[in-house]
Design an enzyme around this catalytic site. Structure first.
Site, PDB file in Angstrom:
ATOM      1  N   LYS A 102       0.787  -1.282   0.055  1.00 49.66           N
ATOM      2  CA  LYS A 102       0.130  -0.028  -0.147  1.00 49.66           C
ATOM      3  C   LYS A 102       0.561   1.182  -0.017  1.00 49.66           C
ATOM      4  O   LYS A 102       0.387   2.362   0.476  1.00 49.66           O
ATOM      5  CB  LYS A 102      -0.912  -0.066   1.140  1.00 49.66           C
ATOM      6  CG  LYS A 102      -1.960  -1.163   1.379  1.00 49.66           C
ATOM      7  CD  LYS A 102      -2.915  -1.429   0.049  1.00 49.66           C
ATOM      8  CE  LYS A 102      -2.646  -2.630  -0.712  1.00 49.66           C
ATOM      9  NZ  LYS A 102      -3.100  -2.635  -1.877  1.00 49.66           N
ATOM     10  N   THR A 105       3.414   0.348  -4.743  1.00 46.42           N
ATOM     11  CA  THR A 105       3.959  -0.651  -5.364  1.00 46.42           C
ATOM     12  C   THR A 105       3.558  -0.918  -7.045  1.00 46.42           C
ATOM     13  O   THR A 105       4.118  -1.037  -7.780  1.00 46.42           O
ATOM     14  CB  THR A 105       3.474  -2.336  -4.641  1.00 46.42           C
ATOM     15  OG1 THR A 105       3.591  -2.074  -3.592  1.00 46.42           O
ATOM     16  CG2 THR A 105       4.573  -3.428  -5.280  1.00 46.42           C
ATOM     17  N   THR A 106       2.164  -0.739  -7.050  1.00 52.46           N
ATOM     18  CA  THR A 106       1.560  -0.831  -8.360  1.00 52.46           C
ATOM     19  C   THR A 106       2.240   0.279  -9.314  1.00 52.46           C
ATOM     20  O   THR A 106       2.369   0.017 -10.590  1.00 52.46           O
ATOM     21  CB  THR A 106      -0.015  -0.654  -8.141  1.00 52.46           C
ATOM     22  OG1 THR A 106      -0.576  -1.596  -7.233  1.00 52.46           O
ATOM     23  CG2 THR A 106      -0.734  -0.986  -9.474  1.00 52.46           C
ATOM     24  N   TRP A 107       2.102   1.541  -8.920  1.00 46.27           N
ATOM     25  CA  TRP A 107       2.717   2.404  -9.368  1.00 46.27           C
ATOM     26  C   TRP A 107       4.054   2.579  -9.975  1.00 46.27           C
ATOM     27  O   TRP A 107       4.473   2.524 -11.153  1.00 46.27           O
ATOM     28  CB  TRP A 107       2.254   3.951  -8.603  1.00 46.27           C
ATOM     29  CG  TRP A 107       2.914   5.189  -9.137  1.00 46.27           C
ATOM     30  CD1 TRP A 107       2.771   5.378 -10.428  1.00 46.27           C
ATOM     31  CD2 TRP A 107       2.994   6.558  -8.536  1.00 46.27           C
ATOM     32  NE1 TRP A 107       2.830   6.817 -10.714  1.00 46.27           N
ATOM     33  CE2 TRP A 107       2.965   7.471  -9.663  1.00 46.27           C
ATOM     34  CE3 TRP A 107       2.957   6.876  -7.214  1.00 46.27           C
ATOM     35  CZ2 TRP A 107       3.275   8.566  -9.313  1.00 46.27           C
ATOM     36  CZ3 TRP A 107       3.038   8.091  -6.798  1.00 46.27           C
ATOM     37  CH2 TRP A 107       3.220   9.043  -7.953  1.00 46.27           C
ATOM     38  N   HIS A 191       8.046  -7.652  -1.014  1.00 40.20           N
ATOM     39  CA  HIS A 191       7.988  -6.703   0.418  1.00 40.20           C
ATOM     40  C   HIS A 191       8.509  -7.328   1.446  1.00 40.20           C
ATOM     41  O   HIS A 191       8.348  -6.745   2.665  1.00 40.20           O
ATOM     42  CB  HIS A 191       6.344  -7.183   0.826  1.00 40.20           C
ATOM     43  CG  HIS A 191       4.979  -6.611  -0.223  1.00 40.20           C
ATOM     44  ND1 HIS A 191       5.141  -5.398  -0.570  1.00 40.20           N
ATOM     45  CD2 HIS A 191       4.121  -7.209  -0.882  1.00 40.20           C
ATOM     46  CE1 HIS A 191       4.216  -5.403  -1.548  1.00 40.20           C
ATOM     47  NE2 HIS A 191       3.368  -6.470  -1.683  1.00 40.20           N
ATOM     48  N   SER A 226      -5.070   2.872   3.460  1.00 39.91           N
ATOM     49  CA  SER A 226      -5.243   2.009   2.484  1.00 39.91           C
ATOM     50  C   SER A 226      -5.085   0.517   2.515  1.00 39.91           C
ATOM     51  O   SER A 226      -5.897  -0.109   1.996  1.00 39.91           O
ATOM     52  CB  SER A 226      -3.918   2.476   1.261  1.00 39.91           C
ATOM     53  OG  SER A 226      -3.963   1.821   0.163  1.00 39.91           O
ATOM     54  N   ARG A 359      -7.447   2.689  -5.542  1.00 40.12           N
ATOM     55  CA  ARG A 359      -8.640   3.375  -4.819  1.00 40.12           C
ATOM     56  C   ARG A 359      -8.836   4.843  -4.959  1.00 40.12           C
ATOM     57  O   ARG A 359      -9.472   5.269  -5.907  1.00 40.12           O
ATOM     58  CB  ARG A 359      -8.324   2.910  -3.322  1.00 40.12           C
ATOM     59  CG  ARG A 359      -9.722   3.132  -2.607  1.00 40.12           C
ATOM     60  CD  ARG A 359      -9.318   2.839  -0.982  1.00 40.12           C
ATOM     61  NE  ARG A 359      -8.184   3.630  -0.128  1.00 40.12           N
ATOM     62  CZ  ARG A 359      -8.488   4.696   0.308  1.00 40.12           C
ATOM     63  NH1 ARG A 359      -9.733   4.917   0.609  1.00 40.12           N
ATOM     64  NH2 ARG A 359      -7.637   5.465   0.809  1.00 40.12           N
ATOM     65  N   LYS A 360      -8.035   5.651  -4.339  1.00 42.40           N
ATOM     66  CA  LYS A 360      -7.961   7.160  -4.634  1.00 42.40           C
ATOM     67  C   LYS A 360      -6.632   7.481  -4.978  1.00 42.40           C
ATOM     68  O   LYS A 360      -6.670   8.549  -6.057  1.00 42.40           O
ATOM     69  CB  LYS A 360      -8.249   7.817  -3.136  1.00 42.40           C
ATOM     70  CG  LYS A 360      -9.688   7.635  -2.851  1.00 42.40           C
ATOM     71  CD  LYS A 360     -10.180   8.523  -1.716  1.00 42.40           C
ATOM     72  CE  LYS A 360     -11.380   8.329  -1.042  1.00 42.40           C
ATOM     73  NZ  LYS A 360     -11.565   9.212   0.262  1.00 42.40           N
TER      74      LYS A 360
HETATM   75  P1  A3P Z   1      -5.082   4.396  -1.667  1.00 47.94           P
HETATM   76  O1  A3P Z   1      -5.582   3.067  -1.374  1.00 47.94           O
HETATM   77  O2  A3P Z   1      -4.659   5.427  -0.783  1.00 47.94           O
HETATM   78  O3  A3P Z   1      -5.662   5.014  -2.955  1.00 47.94           O
HETATM   79  P2  A3P Z   1       0.218  -0.636  -3.693  1.00 47.94           P
HETATM   80  O4  A3P Z   1       0.287  -0.636  -5.079  1.00 47.94           O
HETATM   81  O5  A3P Z   1       1.307  -0.664  -2.950  1.00 47.94           O
HETATM   82  O6  A3P Z   1      -0.756  -1.917  -3.224  1.00 47.94           O
HETATM   83  O7  A3P Z   1      -0.484   0.664  -2.901  1.00 47.94           O
HETATM   84  C1  A3P Z   1      -1.805   0.995  -3.204  1.00 47.94           C
HETATM   85  C2  A3P Z   1      -2.033   2.372  -3.114  1.00 47.94           C
HETATM   86  O8  A3P Z   1      -1.251   2.978  -4.336  1.00 47.94           O
HETATM   87  C3  A3P Z   1      -3.635   3.076  -3.319  1.00 47.94           C
HETATM   88  O9  A3P Z   1      -3.650   3.864  -2.413  1.00 47.94           O
HETATM   89  C4  A3P Z   1      -3.579   3.011  -4.498  1.00 47.94           C
HETATM   90  O10 A3P Z   1      -4.692   3.897  -5.013  1.00 47.94           O
HETATM   91  C5  A3P Z   1      -2.440   3.836  -5.176  1.00 47.94           C
HETATM   92  N1  A3P Z   1      -2.085   3.845  -6.343  1.00 47.94           N
HETATM   93  C6  A3P Z   1      -2.203   2.657  -7.346  1.00 47.94           C
HETATM   94  N2  A3P Z   1      -1.738   3.152  -8.409  1.00 47.94           N
HETATM   95  C7  A3P Z   1      -1.327   4.533  -8.495  1.00 47.94           C
HETATM   96  C8  A3P Z   1      -0.649   5.330  -9.449  1.00 47.94           C
HETATM   97  N3  A3P Z   1      -0.319   4.772 -10.859  1.00 47.94           N
HETATM   98  N4  A3P Z   1      -0.371   6.492  -8.932  1.00 47.94           N
HETATM   99  C9  A3P Z   1      -0.502   6.865  -7.681  1.00 47.94           C
HETATM  100  N5  A3P Z   1      -1.210   6.178  -6.446  1.00 47.94           N
HETATM  101  C10 A3P Z   1      -1.701   4.789  -7.224  1.00 47.94           C
END
Ligand code: A3P
Length: 396
Positions: A102, A105-107, A191, A226, A359-360
């Site tokens: 959270k 990672t995805t980004w 992680h 998150s 999510r947001k």
């Molecule tokens: P929120 O729950 O605050 O919206 P992870 O990828 O480590 O699981 O983290 C997920 C968090 O990163 C979520 O935050 C998600 O919305 C946010 N996120 C996912 N893709 C993103 C992106 N491309 N840019 C910025 N935030 C992103």
């Protein structure tokens, strides 16, 4: 001309563990883990399974614990045996994207993939793989891809090589569906905390060439919200169990009990390593990435040995990558709206939709959930844990 030197996609090449010692050693270590498991402290899980405490960190016993222990043993074993093939494999750099869940990672998966493969895939192309592949399917997760669903335990934790494993557990199908391997780099998300990596990985003079870690840190208040939101959904869908209340989750988080936590120890491990070895550990902050994406993506490219050329900059390549990987773009793609393609989770029959990772994507959403008392308690912990470290958080 592009300064990116790749002619192949930067995706994992994971056959860096010797085969011969695997089988016997694997079973020995597996038995060791089974023996230690009942004695490890245990707490209720945030998603679908309980957490156990191993070497100070709360991790999932089914894959993270196994991955950590096997990783330590295999790399040590590998280092002492050494061979011509190990030397050849060792010349490949290993890049780890390390995060607490959270934290972004995805980004960063998307940014790393797009940046490292930009000479092959034009970020502005309507055929870029990220438009049809979820960021979690561009390259493997070190601990999950190796352990989840691997019920026969017949292959080593760090080997995803086609030659090394059979398809009894669907492993070949899983690996085949990643983008084809390259000989230029090995790329993993993880992680696992820094301290659980063996010296052979974290020391630059290792047999395996240069290992680099890109760490992304996010404000603990936003990470907590998150995680609570994500965990609640995944837990309900996968177990039917009631999710933690906000209060219960907050107390656990503050006590350090969260996946791969304590948060502070995870962050500090990588923070200190980044101060001691800045050429090996790049410490990024989610909030700063949000504010200054261009500067951060340039830092990332430089750190991974592929700085943007002047020509690339003038053509707007940096901006194209940022746009491609933006929350707005990725979350609106069909693949991320309607699919469930994280191979490691599909393999383990754990339901997480791609959309659950979006999510947001805001900085400061915690303010919509925290009471004053919660904010005070968290601030107190932050002061206590991070004072003197030099690390500060954007806390809007
Ligand atoms: P929120 O729950 O605050 O919206 P992870 O990828 O480590 O699981 O983290 C997920 C968090 O990163 C979520 O935050 C998600 O919305 C946010 N996120 C996912 N893709 C993103 C992106 N491309 N840019 C910025 N935030 C992103």
């Amino acid at each position: 001309m592009s300064s990116a030197s790749t002619s192949q996609p930067i995706v994992p090449k994971t056959d860096y563990i010797e085969e011969k010692e695997d089988e016997e050693a694997y079973w020995k270590i597996d038995a060791e883990i089974c023996g230690m498991l009942p004695n490890l402290p245990k707490e209720k899980g945030w998603t679908s399974e309980d957490l156990v405490q191993y070497q100070g960190f709360w991790i999932y016993p089914t894959f993270a614990l196994k991955a950590a222990v096997h990783l330590q043993h295999h790399f040590n074993l590998f280092q002492t045996t050494g061979s011509s093939t190990s030397a050849a494999r060792g010349s490949l750099p290993m890049y780890f994207l390390a995060t607490l869940p959270k934290s972004g990672t995805t980004w960063l998966r998307a940014l790393m993939f797009a940046t490292l493969n930009r000479s092959l895939y034009d970020a502005a192309s309507p055929h870029h793989p990220l438009l049809t592949t979820g960021p979690h399917d561009c390259f493997p997760c070190l601990e999950m891809d190796n352990m989840l669903g691997n019920h026969d335990h017949s292959r080593p934790v760090t080997s995803l090589d086609h030659d090394h494993h059979d398809d009894r557990d669907g492993g070949d199908a899983m690996i085949d569906s990643y983008v084809p391997p390259t000989s230029t780099a090995q790329l993993f998300a993880t992680h696992l905390p820094y301290s659980l990596f063996p010296k052979s990985v974290t020391t630059s003079s290792s047999n395996y060439g240069v290992s680099k870690f890109v760490y992304v840190c996010r404000n603990p208040k936003d990470v907590f919200i998150s995680l609570w939101k994500f965990g609640s959904k995944v837990k309900a869908v996968n177990t039917g169990l009631a999710p933690f209340s906000l209060e219960e989750a907050f107390d656990l988080f503050c006590r350090g009990v969260c996946p791969y936590g304590p948060y502070w120890d995870h962050v500090l491990g990588f923070w200190k390593a980044s101060l001691e070895m800045p050429e090996q550990v790049l410490f990024l902050k989610y909030e700063y990435l949000r504010k200054e994406p261009s500067a951060n993506v340039k830092r990332l490219a430089e750190f991974l040995g592929q700085p943007f050329s002047e020509e690339e900059e003038s053509k707007g390549v940096v901006q194209q990558i940022i746009k491609l990987c933006s929350f707005e773009n990725l979350s609106s793609l069909e693949i991320n709206k309607t699919s469930r393609t994280q191979q490691y989770l599909v393999k383990a029959n754990i339901v997480v939709e791609n959309s659950d990772f979006f999510r947001k994507g805001q900085v400061g959403d915690w303010k919509n959930f925290f009471t004053d008392d919660m904010a005070k308690r968290m601030d107190h912990i932050i002061d206590e844990r991070f004072s003197g470290s030099g690390l500060t958080f954007a806390n809007p």
